[in-house]
Scaffold this motif. Structure first.
Motif, mmCIF file in Angstrom:
data_model
loop_
_atom_site.group_PDB
_atom_site.id
_atom_site.type_symbol
_atom_site.label_atom_id
_atom_site.label_comp_id
_atom_site.label_asym_id
_atom_site.label_seq_id
_atom_site.Cartn_x
_atom_site.Cartn_y
_atom_site.Cartn_z
ATOM 1 N N TYR A 117 -50.602 17.008 6.557
ATOM 2 C CA TYR A 117 -49.440 16.673 5.731
ATOM 3 C C TYR A 117 -48.620 15.566 6.382
ATOM 4 O O TYR A 117 -48.135 14.654 5.702
ATOM 5 C CB TYR A 117 -48.561 17.912 5.496
ATOM 6 N N ILE A 118 -48.448 15.633 7.692
ATOM 7 C CA ILE A 118 -47.701 14.576 8.392
ATOM 8 C C ILE A 118 -48.389 13.232 8.181
ATOM 9 O O ILE A 118 -47.740 12.213 7.899
ATOM 10 C CB ILE A 118 -47.578 14.909 9.894
ATOM 11 N N PRO A 120 -46.433 7.917 5.884
ATOM 12 C CA PRO A 120 -46.405 6.794 4.939
ATOM 13 C C PRO A 120 -45.001 6.422 4.463
ATOM 14 O O PRO A 120 -44.781 5.265 4.064
ATOM 15 C CB PRO A 120 -47.271 7.309 3.778
ATOM 16 N N ARG A 121 -44.064 7.350 4.509
ATOM 17 C CA ARG A 121 -42.685 7.022 4.131
ATOM 18 C C ARG A 121 -42.044 6.058 5.117
ATOM 19 O O ARG A 121 -41.029 5.439 4.816
ATOM 20 C CB ARG A 121 -41.851 8.306 4.040
ATOM 21 N N ARG A 122 -42.612 5.957 6.301
ATOM 22 C CA ARG A 122 -42.146 4.993 7.302
ATOM 23 C C ARG A 122 -43.108 3.824 7.422
ATOM 24 O O ARG A 122 -43.010 3.025 8.344
ATOM 25 C CB ARG A 122 -41.998 5.687 8.665
ATOM 26 N N GLY A 123 -44.075 3.757 6.488
ATOM 27 C CA GLY A 123 -45.033 2.664 6.500
ATOM 28 C C GLY A 123 -46.125 2.830 7.527
ATOM 29 O O GLY A 123 -46.836 1.866 7.849
ATOM 30 N N ILE A 124 -46.316 4.046 8.062
ATOM 31 C CA ILE A 124 -47.259 4.279 9.154
ATOM 32 C C ILE A 124 -48.528 4.931 8.615
ATOM 33 O O ILE A 124 -48.468 5.903 7.861
ATOM 34 C CB ILE A 124 -46.635 5.187 10.238
ATOM 35 N N MET A 130 -45.209 -1.857 11.923
ATOM 36 C CA MET A 130 -45.396 -3.290 12.129
ATOM 37 C C MET A 130 -46.253 -3.581 13.357
ATOM 38 O O MET A 130 -46.440 -4.741 13.730
ATOM 39 C CB MET A 130 -44.027 -3.955 12.286
ATOM 40 N N ASP A 131 -46.746 -2.550 13.994
ATOM 41 C CA ASP A 131 -47.386 -2.651 15.302
ATOM 42 C C ASP A 131 -48.884 -2.915 15.175
ATOM 43 O O ASP A 131 -49.671 -1.983 15.045
ATOM 44 C CB ASP A 131 -47.122 -1.354 16.083
ATOM 45 N N ALA A 132 -49.284 -4.184 15.230
ATOM 46 C CA ALA A 132 -50.701 -4.524 15.119
ATOM 47 C C ALA A 132 -51.425 -4.384 16.441
ATOM 48 O O ALA A 132 -52.655 -4.200 16.467
ATOM 49 C CB ALA A 132 -50.841 -5.961 14.607
#
Length: 485
Positions: free
Chosen positions: A176-177, A183-187, A316-318
């Motif tokens: 679930y996490i 995904p709510r934090r774009g992760i 944003m961490d590529a």
């Protein structure tokens, strides 16, 4: 031997239910050796009359203890202390001249010295608790949490929960996490990139121990979360405290040679400022080029009152430099003590091994209960309710601050608190002591700074644990105390 009814009492000021009080007193009497096998308890009628409670309360207490073998029920003989209770081990009293171990020779006290002393444990007795990090029980969906706990205790789920997971975590909660929370934090993260922790504090400790336990250099924001400073004090790392500005941590101030940088980019702790996107990119570029890790404490990301929140640094961490620290303490309730790390699988494997040495894994029962709470929609419903209430309280507090002429030190639009500045020459520690006599609790700014005196002119006002109706009077009392100063 009959046990006299006078051996029992009821504390009607206690929040503990009457039946539970009676059961505890019987159990304590047995374990302490005052009640012995075969001793007869007063009848339920006589006990109820003496204690002033309903007879059914006593009968239920007796019946419960009979099912756990503390009592034996015989026809027309009432209840007696059971002879199936394991015998109590008695030890002789030590001789008066027995030397005591001198613990000061074995303990250097470094942990106790680093612990914060400014927190007020009994904060609920204050009428105006502007205390950060505590929850309003009225906002927590107690019924839903209880239903999820009962579901987790169902026989089909209870069997796997009784097992030792070794170093693993509940797959339903991890799933679930990964699919809904991050995904709510774009992760985006795979299960091997996620590790459950006992809250954000535990996550920060794991990161610090893995990366700095053998020394090294790190950088932190100044001011910053006091708990982080406590953690770093236990490492052998050299700590550089970097002053923040209105946009958080300036990446260009990070000195060369650091291996780890700690930041609260979304809601800087305690100023609530938000790091803009161009500065986040600059921080990540610097981390990639200089080869240091970034620990992102993304606390209270759910509490944003200025449109959609910015993406997390981790999103944003590529280059894989960011270790993301999240927690359910503010969004579910603080006593839950569950959080998570998201990082490169190599780091997660090492942190998992360290966690296993200390505690194996967070309690499986809590993990599964939280998994149900999330997946059944209770978490989202509670967060929507909290956001509405906190938004209202924030407006009320902002208006009260303006009407009373108090001075915010920053203009952040997130989190559940305001970072405040004092007039020159005043000390927030003295103000805090003065206000306690008025039933008002505030947080002095000194614990947040590397040099305590730098925080004397600041204080924090939180609204998570105080109702909107009490905020204006509490703020007015702060103004009155400032005028007395």
């Amino acid at each position: 031997m009959p046990i006299p009814v006078e051996a029992f009492f009821i504390d009607r000021t206690s929040p503990v239910p009457l039946q539970v009080q009676l059961r505890r007193q019987i159990v304590e009497g047995v374990t302490e050796g005052r009640f012995r096998p075969g001793d007869r308890l007063p009848s339920s009628r006589r006990m109820a009359l003496y204690l002033g409670v309903a007879r059914v309360t006593v009968a239920q207490a007796y019946a419960e203890l009979a099912t756990t073998d503390y009592l034996t029920s015989l026809p027309r003989s009432g209840h007696r202390i059971s002879d199936r209770i394991e015998g109590r081990i008695t030890t002789p009293a030590p001789a008066p001249d027995t030397p005591r171990l001198d613990w000061q020779r074995h303990i250097d006290g470094r942990f106790a010295r680093s612990a914060r002393t400014d927190r007020v444990v009994d904060w609920r007795r204050f009428r105006f608790p502007f205390v950060y990090g505590q929850a309003d029980p009225e906002l927590v969906d107690h019924i839903a949490w209880r239903e999820c706990a009962v579901r987790a205790l169902g026989w089909r789920e209870f069997i796997p929960l009784t097992a030792d997971l070794y170093g693993e975590d509940d797959p339903e909660l991890i799933d679930y996490i990964a699919r809904h929370i991050l995904p709510r934090r774009g992760i985006r993260a795979r299960p091997e990139e996620i590790l459950l922790t006992l809250g954000a504090q535990n996550g920060l400790w794991l990161a610090a121990e893995v990366l700095l336990g053998r020394g090294g250099r790190c950088a932190v924001e100044d001011p910053c979360y006091p708990g982080l400073r406590e953690i770093l004090a236990m490492t052998r790392a050299e700590v550089s405290a970097l002053p923040v500005d209105t946009h958080g941590l300036p990446p260009e101030t990070i000195p060369p040679g650091v291996t780890t940088v700690f930041t609260t980019a979304s809601h800087q702790c305690p100023t609530n400022s938000t790091m803009p996107l161009d500065r986040r990119r600059a921080l990540l570029d610097r981390a990639s080029s200089q080869g240091f890790a970034v620990i992102e404490d993304d606390y209270e990301f759910e509490m944003s009152f200025a449109g959609a929140p910015s993406p997390a640094l981790k999103a944003m961490d590529a280059a894989g430099t960011v270790i993301y620290v999240g927690s359910f303490s503010k969004s579910v309730f603080p006593g839950l003590r569950l959080g998570y790390l998201v990082a490169d699988p190599t780091f997660v494997a090492e942190a998992r091994a360290l966690r296993g040495l200390v505690m194996r894994h967070p309690p499986g029962m809590l993990q599964r209960t939280l998994a149900h709470f999330l997946s059944l929609g209770h978490y989202d419903a509670q967060m929507n309710r909290m956001r509405r209430v906190y938004a209202e309280r924030r407006i009320v507090m902002a208006e009260a601050i303006a009407e009373n002429g108090l001075t915010p030190a920053s203009g952040g639009l997130g989190g559940s608190s305001f970072w405040m500045a004092l007039p020159p020459g005043l000390d927030s520690r003295a103000l805090s002591r003065d206000l306690r006599g008025e039933g008002v609790l505030i947080e002095p700014g000194t614990p947040f700074f590397a040099t305590a005196e730098d925080g004397a002119g600041f204080y924090r006002l939180a609204y998570s644990s105080i109702g909107a109706g009490l905020i204006p009077e509490g703020i007015a009392r702060i103004r009155a105390a400032l005028r007395r100063s």
